[in-house]
Design a protein around this motif. Structure first.
Motif, PDB file in Angstrom:
ATOM      1  N   GLY A 180       0.975  51.051 -47.891  1.00 37.09           N
ATOM      2  CA  GLY A 180       0.987  49.599 -47.840  1.00 37.09           C
ATOM      3  C   GLY A 180       0.087  49.022 -46.766  1.00 37.09           C
ATOM      4  O   GLY A 180      -0.200  47.829 -46.761  1.00 37.09           O
ATOM      5  N   PHE A 181      -0.365  49.866 -45.826  1.00 36.35           N
ATOM      6  CA  PHE A 181      -1.218  49.410 -44.741  1.00 36.35           C
ATOM      7  C   PHE A 181      -2.629  49.995 -44.860  1.00 36.35           C
ATOM      8  O   PHE A 181      -3.357  50.063 -43.872  1.00 36.35           O
ATOM      9  N   GLU A 182      -2.995  50.405 -46.051  1.00 33.74           N
ATOM     10  CA  GLU A 182      -4.287  51.056 -46.238  1.00 33.74           C
ATOM     11  C   GLU A 182      -5.471  50.155 -45.873  1.00 33.74           C
ATOM     12  O   GLU A 182      -6.561  50.642 -45.567  1.00 33.74           O
ATOM     13  N   GLY A 183      -5.250  48.843 -45.914  1.00 34.56           N
ATOM     14  CA  GLY A 183      -6.321  47.917 -45.575  1.00 34.56           C
ATOM     15  C   GLY A 183      -6.576  47.770 -44.090  1.00 34.56           C
ATOM     16  O   GLY A 183      -7.564  47.141 -43.687  1.00 34.56           O
ATOM     17  N   ILE A 184      -5.706  48.335 -43.271  1.00 39.46           N
ATOM     18  CA  ILE A 184      -5.902  48.255 -41.825  1.00 39.46           C
ATOM     19  C   ILE A 184      -6.985  49.237 -41.397  1.00 39.46           C
ATOM     20  O   ILE A 184      -6.895  50.432 -41.658  1.00 39.46           O
ATOM     21  N   LYS A 185      -7.998  48.734 -40.732  1.00 37.74           N
ATOM     22  CA  LYS A 185      -9.096  49.574 -40.255  1.00 37.74           C
ATOM     23  C   LYS A 185      -8.918  49.850 -38.758  1.00 37.74           C
ATOM     24  O   LYS A 185      -8.456  48.989 -38.002  1.00 37.74           O
ATOM     25  N   ASN A 186      -9.297  51.047 -38.351  1.00 35.98           N
ATOM     26  CA  ASN A 186      -9.223  51.387 -36.935  1.00 35.98           C
ATOM     27  C   ASN A 186     -10.121  50.454 -36.129  1.00 35.98           C
ATOM     28  O   ASN A 186     -11.239  50.144 -36.530  1.00 35.98           O
ATOM     29  N   THR A 187      -9.621  50.038 -34.982  1.00 33.87           N
ATOM     30  CA  THR A 187     -10.386  49.127 -34.140  1.00 33.87           C
ATOM     31  C   THR A 187     -10.000  49.328 -32.685  1.00 33.87           C
ATOM     32  O   THR A 187      -8.897  49.785 -32.372  1.00 33.87           O
ATOM     33  N   TRP A 188     -10.909  48.990 -31.788  1.00 31.74           N
ATOM     34  CA  TRP A 188     -10.657  49.009 -30.352  1.00 31.74           C
ATOM     35  C   TRP A 188     -10.050  47.695 -29.867  1.00 31.74           C
ATOM     36  O   TRP A 188      -9.564  47.626 -28.737  1.00 31.74           O
ATOM     37  N   PHE A 189     -10.105  46.648 -30.698  1.00 28.00           N
ATOM     38  CA  PHE A 189      -9.871  45.300 -30.199  1.00 28.00           C
ATOM     39  C   PHE A 189      -8.543  44.721 -30.702  1.00 28.00           C
ATOM     40  O   PHE A 189      -8.329  44.576 -31.915  1.00 28.00           O
ATOM     41  N   PRO A 190      -7.630  44.360 -29.774  1.00 28.17           N
ATOM     42  CA  PRO A 190      -6.289  43.899 -30.158  1.00 28.17           C
ATOM     43  C   PRO A 190      -6.270  42.703 -31.106  1.00 28.17           C
ATOM     44  O   PRO A 190      -5.514  42.695 -32.082  1.00 28.17           O
ATOM     45  N   VAL A 191      -7.076  41.686 -30.835  1.00 29.77           N
ATOM     46  CA  VAL A 191      -7.037  40.491 -31.684  1.00 29.77           C
ATOM     47  C   VAL A 191      -7.541  40.809 -33.096  1.00 29.77           C
ATOM     48  O   VAL A 191      -7.012  40.282 -34.085  1.00 29.77           O
ATOM     49  N   LYS A 192      -8.525  41.681 -33.208  1.00 28.36           N
ATOM     50  CA  LYS A 192      -9.009  42.068 -34.537  1.00 28.36           C
ATOM     51  C   LYS A 192      -7.914  42.775 -35.336  1.00 28.36           C
ATOM     52  O   LYS A 192      -7.781  42.569 -36.546  1.00 28.36           O
ATOM     53  N   LEU A 193      -7.131  43.609 -34.666  1.00 26.53           N
ATOM     54  CA  LEU A 193      -6.022  44.260 -35.365  1.00 26.53           C
ATOM     55  C   LEU A 193      -4.993  43.232 -35.801  1.00 26.53           C
ATOM     56  O   LEU A 193      -4.512  43.258 -36.944  1.00 26.53           O
ATOM     57  N   ALA A 194      -4.641  42.307 -34.923  1.00 21.36           N
ATOM     58  CA  ALA A 194      -3.665  41.274 -35.277  1.00 21.36           C
ATOM     59  C   ALA A 194      -4.156  40.423 -36.439  1.00 21.36           C
ATOM     60  O   ALA A 194      -3.378  40.062 -37.338  1.00 21.36           O
TER      61      ALA A 194
END
Length: 209
Positions: A159-173
């Protein structure tokens, strides 16, 4: 060379933002202490993403997440600084997340210079348990890699397959905000800009139920 420079620039930015663990780490809790601290929350299985944001620059400072699995509720606080002898922690996983500790954890991060963006999404029980296993097996997270760890765990969940790895907190949010079913609130407080004072004070009179 350009890629390496970008990586080092990202690390430097996150280190300045506060996604680091200052000072020496507290030794891991023992298996017996972890078992004794386990807390089962009666609410539905869910994942809550915490994003700490600088009020002056709107830059992300830290990512962490709370996992409410049927077996127990924990906080994955990768490379975090909320550590004390009254908290049960092993390899960046905080155990015994009662409502009292949950409230303390959130409020410890909110102060005059930082706000906390809190996003919650309900998930199937098996997804919550998978998230719990992943964070327990992740190991201690290096400095400045809080969002890399958090996004890495989320991206492995059904269900979270669209989440891409990132270094940046706001981009993840912002990525999580695009998922259906996410609820969001922002915690702001006017405490002095010294998180260590809140941690030293402890949970205080936070509600325990």
């Amino acid at each position: 060379m350009l890629f390496r420079a970008a990586v080092f620039a990202g690390l430097a930015a996150l280190a300045l933002a506060g996604c680091t663990t200052p000072g020496a780490r507290i030794p891991n809790a023992t298996p017996e202490e972890i078992a004794a601290a386990a807390y089962r929350h009666p609410g539905p299985p869910a994942i809550t993403l915490y994003t700490m944001i600088n009020n002056r620059t709107d830059a992300g400072a830290h990512s962490s997440m709370m996992i409410n699995a049927p077996s127990q509720r924990v906080v994955f606080d990768p490379a975090g600084s909320v550590r004390a002898d009254y908290l049960v922690e092993a390899d960046d996983v905080l155990y015994g997340i009662t409502p009292r500790i949950e409230g303390f954890y959130e409020r410890a991060h909110a102060r005059e210079t930082y706000r906390v963006r809190i996003q919650r999404i309900e998930v199937p029980p098996e997804v919550a348990e998978q998230a719990l296993r992943l964070v327990q097996g992740y190991g201690s997270v290096p400095h400045a890699q809080c969002t890399v760890a958090t996004s890495g765990v989320l991206s492995q969940l059904p269900g979270f397959e669209g989440i891409k790895n990132t270094w940046f907190p706001v981009k993840l949010a912002d990525q999580l905000a695009e998922m259906p079913g996410v609820t969001e609130r922002v915690l702001r407080e006017d405490d002095a800009d010294d998180k260590a004072l809140a941690i030293a004070a402890g949970p205080g009179d936070q509600p325990n139920q």
